[in-house]
Enzyme design. Structure first.
Site, PDB file in Angstrom:
ATOM      1  CE  LYS A  75      -3.793  -2.283   2.189  1.00 25.97           C
ATOM      2  NZ  LYS A  75      -4.679  -2.883   3.434  1.00 25.97           N
ATOM      3  CD  GLN A 119      -3.614  -4.400   6.534  1.00 27.58           C
ATOM      4  OE1 GLN A 119      -3.717  -3.341   5.946  1.00 27.58           O
ATOM      5  NE2 GLN A 119      -3.820  -5.530   6.363  1.00 27.58           N
ATOM      6  CG  ASP A 142      -9.623   0.001   4.970  1.00 31.20           C
ATOM      7  OD1 ASP A 142      -9.414  -0.431   3.752  1.00 31.20           O
ATOM      8  OD2 ASP A 142      -8.873  -0.354   5.787  1.00 31.20           O
TER       9      ASP A 142
HETATM   10  N1  GUN Z   1      -6.837  -6.679   6.494  1.00 31.70           N
HETATM   11  C1  GUN Z   1      -7.280  -7.445   5.355  1.00 31.70           C
HETATM   12  N2  GUN Z   1      -7.831  -6.992   4.593  1.00 31.70           N
HETATM   13  C2  GUN Z   1      -7.827  -5.530   4.906  1.00 31.70           C
HETATM   14  C3  GUN Z   1      -8.193  -4.358   4.132  1.00 31.70           C
HETATM   15  O1  GUN Z   1      -8.828  -4.276   3.314  1.00 31.70           O
HETATM   16  N3  GUN Z   1      -8.225  -3.091   5.024  1.00 31.70           N
HETATM   17  C4  GUN Z   1      -7.425  -3.254   6.512  1.00 31.70           C
HETATM   18  N4  GUN Z   1      -7.424  -2.090   7.151  1.00 31.70           N
HETATM   19  N5  GUN Z   1      -7.092  -4.378   6.828  1.00 31.70           N
HETATM   20  C5  GUN Z   1      -7.309  -5.561   6.115  1.00 31.70           C
END
Ligand code: GUN
Length: 315
Positions: A75, A119, A142
């Site tokens: 990311k 995350q 998100d």
């Molecule tokens: N953990 C697994 N997929 C995601 C996601 O799309 N966003 C976040 N913040 N954590 C995750």
């Protein structure tokens, strides 16, 4: 129910007999689509920067979960590639909940930060929902804050969770409009199963599907999955969906990302999805690979949401 625009092209054999062709599944290439989206976003960011707006994403990682570290690294790298500012917060796994909530409050107030991503999963001393609830919904790129989830269900404009948005985008870019189709989702997680169901059932362009959500308590699951025109697998079990569980011509979106032992690989393991790709691709009309399917789309949608957040605030 077939996809009329994608019927098999039957051919004659050498003796002139009519032979229905058995075509290999089309590969839905998420890497290619995500690259196209990121290229569009890069241009958009250049335009925003010329107006004095640099979209910024804060990415918060708590602990050292190896999977999360890879996701977060990707990311942050993508932010740099498209000219977006990224603010990295790597906190130790013992971080108290209060400290994380204080950081969220600081990021909510920071005008350079347009999007905040925490995350998941978080260490067990931290209540994940409490953290999500603390986010400014206007920075929740998100799409996990209850305000955005509620708006999604209501059909209101909102930040849509990135993986569900990526699944929809892949279907549409490949010409598989879910309207009127039976979409079967395997898995009911808060991150994928529930929001993708809410997204595709909307009375809206790119949606209008008849949606069924299956999970661990579903009785005779193969009987349900066999009725899917579009199958979305997001159950977190390696190669769970087998060829006998799908009908001919199904379009398959595999959200799974699992590492399994494989003695034939130098590393001793390989990545696979929640779908038995080898078997299912013999029956499917189209299918996403793992890796290179939904994964890159999740990041592209995150970048898209962050640019959207910056544009909204810039107004
Ligand atoms: N953990 C697994 N997929 C995601 C996601 O799309 N966003 C976040 N913040 N954590 C995750």
């Amino acid at each position: 129910m077939g996809f009329f625009y994608d019927l098999p092209r039957d051919v004659c054999n050498q003796k002139g007999y009519f032979m229905p062709t058995k075509r290999a599944a089309k590969i839905i290439d998420g890497k290619k689509v995500s690259e196209a989206i990121l290229a569009e976003l890069k241009l958009e960011i250049e335009g925003l920067k010329a107006r004095g707006i640099t979209p910024g994403l804060a990415v918060v990682l708590v602990g050292e979960d190896p999977g999360s570290q890879i996701y977060v690294r990707n990311k942050r790298r993508t932010c740099a590639e498209i000219g977006m500012a990224s603010f990295a917060y790597d906190l130790p796994k013992e971080t108290p909940e209060k400290k994380l909530l204080d950081l969220i409050a600081k990021l909510n107030a920071d005008p350079k930060v347009h999007g905040i991503l925490v995350q998941s999963p978080l260490p067990k001393q931290i209540d994940e929902q409490k953290v999500l609830n603390a986010l400014d919904p206007n920075k929740d790129v998100d799409g996990f804050h209850p305000v955005n989830k509620g708006k999604l269900l209501n059909g209101e404009d909102c930040f849509v969770a990135c993986t569900p948005a990526g699944c929809q985008e892949l279907l549409l870019r490949y010409g598989y409009d879910p309207a009127g189709k039976h979409v079967v989702i395997v898995g009911r997680s808060n991150i994928v199963g529930k929001p993708v169901a809410a997204l595709l059932m909307q009375k809206a362009k790119g949606a209008n599907a008849t949606v069924t959500v299956c999970h661990s308590r579903t009785k005779n699951l193969p009987a349900v999955t066999k009725t899917a025109d579009i199958l979305i697998a997001a159950i977190g079990v390696p190669e769970f969906v087998k060829a006998r569980m799908v009908k001919d011509g199904v379009v398959v979106i595999d959200v799974g990302m699992n590492r399994v032992p494989d003695a034939t690989k130098k590393s001793g393991s390989r990545l696979c999805g929640d779908v038995d790709f080898k078997g299912v691709s013999k029956k499917a009309r189209a299918i996403t690979p793992v890796p290179g399917g939904v994964g890159p789309m999740t990041i592209a949608m995150l970048m898209k949401n962050t640019v959207l957040a910056a544009k909204r605030r810039g107004k």
